[in-house]
Write a protein that holds these residues in place. Structure first.
Motif, mmCIF file in Angstrom:
data_model
loop_
_atom_site.group_PDB
_atom_site.id
_atom_site.type_symbol
_atom_site.label_atom_id
_atom_site.label_comp_id
_atom_site.label_asym_id
_atom_site.label_seq_id
_atom_site.Cartn_x
_atom_site.Cartn_y
_atom_site.Cartn_z
ATOM 1 N N ALA A 23 87.605 53.577 17.317
ATOM 2 C CA ALA A 23 86.388 53.873 16.566
ATOM 3 C C ALA A 23 85.222 53.137 17.206
ATOM 4 N N ALA A 24 84.182 53.874 17.528
ATOM 5 C CA ALA A 24 83.073 53.296 18.286
ATOM 6 C C ALA A 24 81.774 53.342 17.497
ATOM 7 N N SER A 25 80.983 52.324 17.665
ATOM 8 C CA SER A 25 79.613 52.320 17.155
ATOM 9 C C SER A 25 78.722 51.726 18.242
ATOM 10 N N GLY A 26 77.486 52.200 18.287
ATOM 11 C CA GLY A 26 76.568 51.696 19.295
ATOM 12 C C GLY A 26 76.684 52.383 20.640
ATOM 13 N N VAL A 27 77.558 53.367 20.760
ATOM 14 C CA VAL A 27 77.664 54.160 21.991
ATOM 15 C C VAL A 27 77.646 55.625 21.619
ATOM 16 N N THR A 28 77.164 56.428 22.546
ATOM 17 C CA THR A 28 77.177 57.878 22.387
ATOM 18 C C THR A 28 78.047 58.437 23.486
ATOM 19 N N TYR A 29 79.077 59.174 23.133
ATOM 20 C CA TYR A 29 80.044 59.611 24.121
ATOM 21 C C TYR A 29 79.405 60.421 25.230
ATOM 22 N N ARG A 30 78.316 61.148 24.929
ATOM 23 C CA ARG A 30 77.664 61.917 25.981
ATOM 24 C C ARG A 30 77.033 61.004 27.022
ATOM 25 N N ASN A 31 76.748 59.773 26.632
ATOM 26 C CA ASN A 31 76.033 58.855 27.521
ATOM 27 C C ASN A 31 76.905 57.764 28.115
ATOM 28 N N ASN A 32 78.150 57.714 27.684
ATOM 29 C CA ASN A 32 79.009 56.610 28.119
ATOM 30 C C ASN A 32 80.375 57.099 28.577
ATOM 31 N N CYS A 33 80.759 56.657 29.758
ATOM 32 C CA CYS A 33 82.148 56.827 30.168
ATOM 33 C C CYS A 33 83.010 55.959 29.251
ATOM 34 N N MET A 34 84.095 56.513 28.768
ATOM 35 C CA MET A 34 85.008 55.781 27.898
ATOM 36 C C MET A 34 86.389 55.739 28.558
ATOM 37 N N GLY A 35 87.107 54.658 28.304
ATOM 38 C CA GLY A 35 88.410 54.551 28.930
ATOM 39 C C GLY A 35 89.415 53.787 28.107
ATOM 40 N N THR A 90 104.991 49.492 27.675
ATOM 41 C CA THR A 90 104.770 48.366 26.768
ATOM 42 C C THR A 90 103.627 47.498 27.276
ATOM 43 N N ALA A 91 102.614 47.298 26.438
ATOM 44 C CA ALA A 91 101.427 46.529 26.833
ATOM 45 C C ALA A 91 100.482 46.440 25.649
ATOM 46 N N MET A 92 99.454 45.613 25.817
ATOM 47 C CA MET A 92 98.320 45.650 24.914
ATOM 48 C C MET A 92 97.375 46.719 25.444
ATOM 49 N N TYR A 93 96.937 47.605 24.576
ATOM 50 C CA TYR A 93 96.061 48.693 24.978
ATOM 51 C C TYR A 93 94.645 48.427 24.457
ATOM 52 N N TYR A 94 93.672 48.620 25.351
ATOM 53 C CA TYR A 94 92.279 48.372 25.030
ATOM 54 C C TYR A 94 91.442 49.620 25.275
ATOM 55 N N CYS A 95 90.471 49.868 24.417
ATOM 56 C CA CYS A 95 89.483 50.883 24.752
ATOM 57 C C CYS A 95 88.237 50.175 25.274
ATOM 58 N N ALA A 96 87.509 50.885 26.109
ATOM 59 C CA ALA A 96 86.350 50.297 26.765
ATOM 60 C C ALA A 96 85.278 51.347 26.971
ATOM 61 N N ALA A 97 84.042 50.887 27.036
ATOM 62 C CA ALA A 97 82.903 51.771 27.266
ATOM 63 C C ALA A 97 82.112 51.286 28.467
ATOM 64 N N GLY A 98 81.741 52.238 29.316
ATOM 65 C CA GLY A 98 80.871 51.925 30.438
ATOM 66 C C GLY A 98 79.427 52.170 30.066
ATOM 67 N N SER A 99 78.539 51.893 31.004
ATOM 68 C CA SER A 99 77.106 52.005 30.731
ATOM 69 C C SER A 99 76.486 53.272 31.283
ATOM 70 N N THR A 100 77.272 54.116 31.934
ATOM 71 C CA THR A 100 76.775 55.380 32.465
ATOM 72 C C THR A 100 77.639 56.515 31.936
ATOM 73 N N TRP A 101 77.102 57.745 31.963
ATOM 74 C CA TRP A 101 77.855 58.882 31.428
ATOM 75 C C TRP A 101 79.014 59.241 32.340
ATOM 76 N N PHE A 102 78.859 58.976 33.636
ATOM 77 C CA PHE A 102 79.953 59.259 34.554
ATOM 78 C C PHE A 102 80.797 58.003 34.733
ATOM 79 N N CYS A 103 82.036 58.204 35.059
ATOM 80 C CA CYS A 103 82.952 57.086 35.229
ATOM 81 C C CYS A 103 82.901 56.638 36.683
ATOM 82 N N ARG A 104 82.272 55.513 36.907
ATOM 83 C CA ARG A 104 82.067 55.021 38.265
ATOM 84 C C ARG A 104 83.361 54.598 38.932
ATOM 85 N N SER A 105 84.240 54.041 38.135
ATOM 86 C CA SER A 105 85.429 53.431 38.708
ATOM 87 C C SER A 105 86.458 53.228 37.613
#
Length: 124
Positions: A23-35, A90-105
């Motif tokens: 669940a995200a707040s403060g980001v817009t999926y159209r503007n942020n790469c998510m991972g 098996t792992a800890m899973y994290y969601c993350a947001a980038g600062s650009t709409w495209f995924c740089r890396s």
């Protein structure tokens, strides 16, 4: 202020399925790469799946065909459907947001916002 909150982790037997939510707040999926990333004990954090502002997706070789990343813009929620789970998932899973709409890396350093993580344990 960006806030990412993961949920849906748990314990499952090999071959089972889980669906993680972010669940995200403060980001817009159209503007942020998510991972989705994961980190197993003693290992480096690795990228699992990514979705860009246009809805384009990429996957790590280890999960392609088993995991599916998606997002619900109306709910501002991102998902990771994980099928055919293996003990090596098996792992800890994290969601993350980038600062650009495209995924740089797929490197964690290119993502500036992180959730607290949700654990996934797959038993054989």
């Amino acid at each position: 202020q960006v806030q990412l909150v993961e949920s849906g982790g748990g314990s499952v037997q090999s071959g089972g399925s889980l669906r993680l939510s972010c669940a995200a707040s403060g980001v817009t999926y159209r503007n942020n790469c998510m991972g989705w990333f994961r980190q197993a004990p003693g290992k480096e954090r690795e990228g699992v799946a990514f979705i860009d502002g246009n809805g384009g997706t990429t996957y790590a070789d280890s999960v392609r065909g088993r995991f599916t990343i998606s997002q619900d813009n109306a709910k501002n929620t991102m998902y990771l459907q994980m099928n055919s789970l293996k003990p090596e998932d098996t792992a800890m899973y994290y969601c993350a947001a980038g600062s650009t709409w495209f995924c740089r890396s797929n490197r964690p350093a290119t993502f500036g916002y992180w959730g607290q993580g949700t654990p996934v344990t797959v038993s054989s």
